[in-house]
Design a protein around this motif. Structure first.
Motif, PDB file in Angstrom:
ATOM      1  N   PRO A 231      77.870  23.189  20.427  1.00 30.82           N
ATOM      2  CA  PRO A 231      77.504  23.970  21.337  1.00 30.82           C
ATOM      3  C   PRO A 231      78.310  25.307  21.870  1.00 30.82           C
ATOM      4  N   ARG A 232      77.260  26.437  21.996  1.00 32.14           N
ATOM      5  CA  ARG A 232      77.868  27.924  22.232  1.00 32.14           C
ATOM      6  C   ARG A 232      77.329  28.496  23.542  1.00 32.14           C
ATOM      7  N   HIS A 233      78.364  29.957  24.324  1.00 29.00           N
ATOM      8  CA  HIS A 233      77.546  30.169  25.039  1.00 29.00           C
ATOM      9  C   HIS A 233      78.913  31.665  25.120  1.00 29.00           C
ATOM     10  N   GLU A 234      78.427  31.827  26.435  1.00 36.13           N
ATOM     11  CA  GLU A 234      79.357  33.675  26.319  1.00 36.13           C
ATOM     12  C   GLU A 234      79.312  33.576  27.595  1.00 36.13           C
ATOM     13  N   GLU A 235      80.317  33.839  28.870  1.00 40.15           N
ATOM     14  CA  GLU A 235      80.680  34.288  29.700  1.00 40.15           C
ATOM     15  C   GLU A 235      81.201  35.712  30.736  1.00 40.15           C
ATOM     16  N   TYR A 236      80.533  36.143  30.839  1.00 40.11           N
ATOM     17  CA  TYR A 236      81.348  37.517  32.036  1.00 40.11           C
ATOM     18  C   TYR A 236      80.808  37.154  33.188  1.00 40.11           C
ATOM     19  N   ALA A 241      83.566  33.983  39.836  1.00 40.31           N
ATOM     20  CA  ALA A 241      81.952  34.286  40.701  1.00 40.31           C
ATOM     21  C   ALA A 241      81.369  33.135  41.662  1.00 40.31           C
ATOM     22  N   THR A 242      81.102  33.005  42.859  1.00 43.09           N
ATOM     23  CA  THR A 242      80.466  32.604  43.427  1.00 43.09           C
ATOM     24  C   THR A 242      78.622  32.279  43.302  1.00 43.09           C
ATOM     25  N   MET A 243      78.351  33.605  42.373  1.00 42.32           N
ATOM     26  CA  MET A 243      76.714  32.809  42.263  1.00 42.32           C
ATOM     27  C   MET A 243      76.877  33.577  40.476  1.00 42.32           C
ATOM     28  N   VAL A 244      76.639  32.429  39.649  1.00 42.82           N
ATOM     29  CA  VAL A 244      76.290  32.598  38.705  1.00 42.82           C
ATOM     30  C   VAL A 244      75.034  33.091  37.780  1.00 42.82           C
ATOM     31  N   VAL A 245      74.716  34.171  37.630  1.00 45.72           N
ATOM     32  CA  VAL A 245      73.306  34.020  36.446  1.00 45.72           C
ATOM     33  C   VAL A 245      72.515  33.564  35.463  1.00 45.72           C
ATOM     34  N   VAL A 246      72.165  32.236  34.791  1.00 42.98           N
ATOM     35  CA  VAL A 246      72.294  31.662  33.460  1.00 42.98           C
ATOM     36  C   VAL A 246      70.489  32.864  32.911  1.00 42.98           C
ATOM     37  N   ALA A 247      71.469  33.407  31.887  1.00 38.67           N
ATOM     38  CA  ALA A 247      70.079  33.688  30.801  1.00 38.67           C
ATOM     39  C   ALA A 247      70.484  33.757  29.727  1.00 38.67           C
ATOM     40  N   TYR A 248      69.802  33.771  28.685  1.00 33.68           N
ATOM     41  CA  TYR A 248      70.291  33.975  27.197  1.00 33.68           C
ATOM     42  C   TYR A 248      68.722  35.465  26.830  1.00 33.68           C
ATOM     43  N   GLY A 249      69.230  35.768  25.477  1.00 37.25           N
ATOM     44  CA  GLY A 249      68.531  35.927  24.485  1.00 37.25           C
ATOM     45  C   GLY A 249      68.608  37.695  25.560  1.00 37.25           C
ATOM     46  N   ALA A 251      66.648  38.103  27.942  1.00 36.40           N
ATOM     47  CA  ALA A 251      67.393  38.420  29.818  1.00 36.40           C
ATOM     48  C   ALA A 251      68.325  38.442  29.395  1.00 36.40           C
ATOM     49  N   ALA A 252      69.626  38.133  29.209  1.00 41.45           N
ATOM     50  CA  ALA A 252      70.826  38.017  28.786  1.00 41.45           C
ATOM     51  C   ALA A 252      71.817  39.299  28.774  1.00 41.45           C
ATOM     52  N   ARG A 253      70.784  40.283  28.323  1.00 35.87           N
ATOM     53  CA  ARG A 253      71.261  41.664  28.350  1.00 35.87           C
ATOM     54  C   ARG A 253      70.616  41.961  29.697  1.00 35.87           C
ATOM     55  N   ILE A 254      69.625  42.235  30.051  1.00 39.98           N
ATOM     56  CA  ILE A 254      69.237  42.661  31.342  1.00 39.98           C
ATOM     57  C   ILE A 254      70.084  41.725  32.619  1.00 39.98           C
ATOM     58  N   ALA A 255      69.903  40.632  32.219  1.00 37.27           N
ATOM     59  CA  ALA A 255      71.138  39.861  33.872  1.00 37.27           C
ATOM     60  C   ALA A 255      73.022  41.129  33.658  1.00 37.27           C
ATOM     61  N   LYS A 256      73.214  41.005  32.535  1.00 38.12           N
ATOM     62  CA  LYS A 256      74.923  41.708  32.373  1.00 38.12           C
ATOM     63  C   LYS A 256      74.339  42.991  33.289  1.00 38.12           C
ATOM     64  N   GLY A 257      73.165  44.178  32.916  1.00 38.97           N
ATOM     65  CA  GLY A 257      73.383  45.628  33.556  1.00 38.97           C
ATOM     66  C   GLY A 257      72.941  44.836  34.791  1.00 38.97           C
ATOM     67  N   ALA A 258      72.962  44.135  35.471  1.00 40.29           N
ATOM     68  CA  ALA A 258      72.221  44.105  36.613  1.00 40.29           C
ATOM     69  C   ALA A 258      73.603  43.419  37.546  1.00 40.29           C
ATOM     70  N   VAL A 259      73.842  41.709  36.696  1.00 45.65           N
ATOM     71  CA  VAL A 259      75.522  41.628  37.025  1.00 45.65           C
ATOM     72  C   VAL A 259      76.709  42.693  37.380  1.00 45.65           C
ATOM     73  N   LYS A 260      76.783  43.858  36.371  1.00 47.18           N
ATOM     74  CA  LYS A 260      77.090  44.267  36.605  1.00 47.18           C
ATOM     75  C   LYS A 260      77.479  45.878  37.902  1.00 47.18           C
ATOM     76  N   ARG A 261      76.180  45.614  37.780  1.00 46.17           N
ATOM     77  CA  ARG A 261      75.559  46.544  39.200  1.00 46.17           C
ATOM     78  C   ARG A 261      76.070  45.993  40.552  1.00 46.17           C
ATOM     79  N   ALA A 262      76.238  44.608  40.816  1.00 51.41           N
ATOM     80  CA  ALA A 262      76.065  43.793  41.452  1.00 51.41           C
ATOM     81  C   ALA A 262      77.785  43.371  42.293  1.00 51.41           C
ATOM     82  N   ARG A 263      78.832  43.901  41.095  1.00 52.08           N
ATOM     83  CA  ARG A 263      79.551  43.580  41.105  1.00 52.08           C
ATOM     84  C   ARG A 263      80.562  44.662  41.714  1.00 52.08           C
TER      85      ARG A 263
END
Lengths: 348, 249, 71
Positions: A231-236, A241-249, A251-263
């Protein structure tokens, strides 16, 4: 380097000397690249007459000890399912790449994540599992493709790499490197002609149920070992975090951008990116579930990975879903709005 | 007295699971004799079918890899391309090679793959209980053509061997029969040639062998061998359909 | 000069398909009265009629027959 080219080159550098494939968008560049490159390294390239023929050619070549690979996209991967089941059953190593497109049916040629179930629940018949990797950058695509040949050999298993149309077509700079050393078991099962030794049989037909049961449990023990080691994963930004987005591939790149903006707006959001879809990084999810109050699963589908997230969470924390199927690639701002909406609704 | 006939070394001593009078048993022995005579056990890799002969690896003492139904020629392609020094053969029934496996067989032949396919034609699906096969003859009753095969509904017996003989990649295409001792000997010669053609790198070799299935034909063994000669050989005419080694000579 | 021959039949392998009987030019084989472990009446060799032609062994699906011939 383009995603599809990175996959092909990584395979060559990992010692893959047999490629069999069939054209299907959006991965045609892989057979095209291989048709030139295999010749240069004295390997075998053959465009099979179908995806079915191709996976069986992979089987034949790998049965003799060659590092063999095929690639396709969703409908073609459907055709290969029988072949995957047979590879798993006979414990033959091979690498299979799926550049996922919109579906079901003929679908479209845009990026999608609709093959998660197919990849992680079978999709061939019988009681087997298969390691599935979901890179999220061209560098990762290159690294993981290279490593997948070793993983296939170590565990004597087919290994699947999931990209999507975006991953396949996009270009990013990468650093190439030599194959890292690995402790590979001897290939004492391969067919080379029985000169000077007893003949070998590679088969999966076991008519006597108790013997078949023994074989099934033997495979299961192998899969249990994979569950521990693979098993492998990456956490950002998940620590607080109170809310955690889970996404892969992608979708994860898009989500990372969203998480940065929300932060930047002050929301304590993080991202968990599974890199292996099977075995799913359950422990990472369970660990995060101790602190987080909400999981937002974002997939470019109508929701498949969410099942595995829910299983790992075990009901202790709420999981909500956001999806864009059909090949639609949303911008980070869209995911950011979804994050914010949930943040407000749940009063996090 | 001198022993002049015995079990070939390459045939394991396991009793055959095949029915009394089944053609597979004779054919297995012939192939094993050829492997012995050519001394190629050490370089041979065989691919059995899905069908009665799925357990062929219990009998041939060579490296073998099981195949899904029909995929034999694709697996053989992968094996031979990865290990060109090996002698690679598929052993397939009529459904395996010309129903579900039609594309794989045709394209292997079209590419001139240096493999040899032994095609066992008994005009039925034996293992699954006698259903209609691509080679089932018009009027022949099977468990899925209980009224006899009708051209308008079920089409015609497929002569894949004839089709493949037309492909430039096919080097040696022949049809033989097991009906009599003389024809058994001719079958052995044909298979031997099919292996020689591969060693010479001339192209794809296909040997179709008309073989009895007493159980599903509902005939005695002796009657079913007669049926081969009287009925099957009229529809599937034995002979050499293509021999590139003669053309080149 | 008459050639003499002999065969041995492994009765445990025989499935009584009678192919050997049907091709033997000398009538040197018949089904026996005994029953083997498979439940068949195995073929048996009637001595003094064999020329060692091997047609029986050629047709025997079970590889149950070995053939001997006098030089």
């Amino acid at each position: 380097m383009k995603g599809t080219d990175a996959i092909a080159e990584a395979a060559i550098q990992a010692g893959c000397r047999c490629y069999f494939g069939y054209p299907i968008t959006p991965q045609n560049e892989i057979p095209e690249y291989m048709s030139r490159r295999m010749d240069e390294v004295g390997g075998v390239f053959l465009q099979g007459e179908s995806e079915i023929a191709s996976i069986n050619m992979v089987h034949g070549a790998a049965a003799t000890g060659a590092r063999a690979m095929t690639s396709s996209s969703s409908p073609g991967i459907s055709l290969k399912q029988e072949g995957l089941s047979f590879l798993a059953a006979q414990e033959i190593p091979a690498v299979i790449v799926n550049i996922v497109r919109g579906g079901p049916g003929l679908g479209n040629i845009a990026p999608s994540q609709g093959d998660y179930y197919q990849a992680t629940r079978g999709g061939g018949h019988g009681d087997y599992r298969m390691p599935v990797f979901a890179p999220a950058s061209i560098q990762e695509l290159y690294d993981i493709t290279m490593e997948s040949f070793d993983i296939a050999d170590i565990y004597r298993t087919p290994v699947m790499i999931i990209g999507d149309g975006m991953m396949g077509q996009m270009m990013e700079p990468i650093t190439m490197h030599a194959q890292p050393p690995a402790d590979l078991p001897p290939k004492d099962y391969i067919l080379t002609g029985a000169q000077g030794r007893p003949s070998r049989i590679l088969r999966s037909l076991i008519l006597h149920p108790p013997e078949m049961e023994e074989h099934n449990w033997k495979l299961k023990r192998k899969y249990d070992l994979m569950r521990q080691t693979l098993p492998r994963h990456e956490e950002y930004m998940t620590d607080d975090a109170t809310m955690v987005v889970v996404a892969y591939g992608t979708a994860a790149r898009i989500a990372k951008g969203a998480v940065k903006r929300a932060r930047s707006e002050g929301l304590k959001v993080g991202l968990l990116r599974p890199i292996t879809l099977w075995p799913f990084p359950d422990e990472a999810v369970t660990s995060i579930a101790k602190k987080a109050k909400l999981f937002l699963v974002f997939e470019m589908s109508t929701g498949q990975m969410i099942d595995d997230v829910r299983l790992a969470v075990g009901g202790s924390v709420e999981c909500v879903f956001y999806g864009r199927p059909g090949g639609v690639v949303p911008a980070p701002q869209e995911i950011q709005r979804i994050i914010e909406r949930h943040w407000l609704q749940k009063e996090l | 007295m001198k022993k002049i006939f015995a079990r070939p070394a390459c045939l394991k001593a396991n009793p055959f699971h095949y029915c009394p009078g089944c053609g597979h048993s004779i054919l297995h022995r012939l192939v094993a004799e050829i492997i012995d005579e050519m001394d190629i056990r050490g370089i041979t890799i065989g691919i059995p079918p899905a069908g009665c002969a799925v357990l062929a690896y219990n009998y041939f003492d060579v490296d073998m890899v099981e195949s899904a139904h029909g995929r034999g020629c694709a697996i053989a392609t992968g094996v031979k391309r990865a290990r060109p020094e090996c002698l690679v053969f598929t052993y397939q029934g009529d459904g395996d090679i010309s129903a579900i496996g039609t594309a794989e067989t045709l394209h292997a032949a079209n590419r001139g793959e240096l493999i040899t396919s032994i095609f066992v034609n008994n005009a039925v699906y034996g293992m699954t209980g006698g259903q209609m096969a691509p080679t089932t003859m018009l009027g022949q009753k099977t468990s899925t053509s209980p009224y006899g095969r009708r051209a308008k509904v079920e089409g015609y017996p497929l002569k894949i061997t004839d089709l493949i003989a037309n492909l430039p990649g096919a080097a040696y295409v022949v049809r033989t029969s097991l009906a009599t001792p003389a024809k058994v000997n001719a079958t052995k010669k044909a298979i031997r040639k099919g292996f020689d053609i591969q060693r010479q790198g001339l192209g794809y070799a296909l040997i179709e062998v008309l073989s009895p299935c007493p159980t599903n034909w509902k005939l005695s063994s002796v009657e079913s061998f007669k049926y081969l000669e009287d009925v099957m050989e009229k529809e599937f005419v034995p002979g050499v359909l293509k021999d590139i080694s003669k053309e080149k000579a | 000069m008459a050639v003499n021959g002999m065969i041995t039949i492994d009765k445990s392998l025989c499935k009584a398909c009678e192919l050997c009987i049907s091709v033997c030019p000398e009538g040197a084989i018949q089904l026996s009265d005994e029953i083997n472990t498979k439940g068949y009446h195995p073929a048996e060799f009637i001595k003094e009629r064999c020329k060692g032609c091997s047609l029986c062994a050629l047709m025997c699906p079970e590889v149950a027959i070995e053939v001997y011939r006098e030089r």
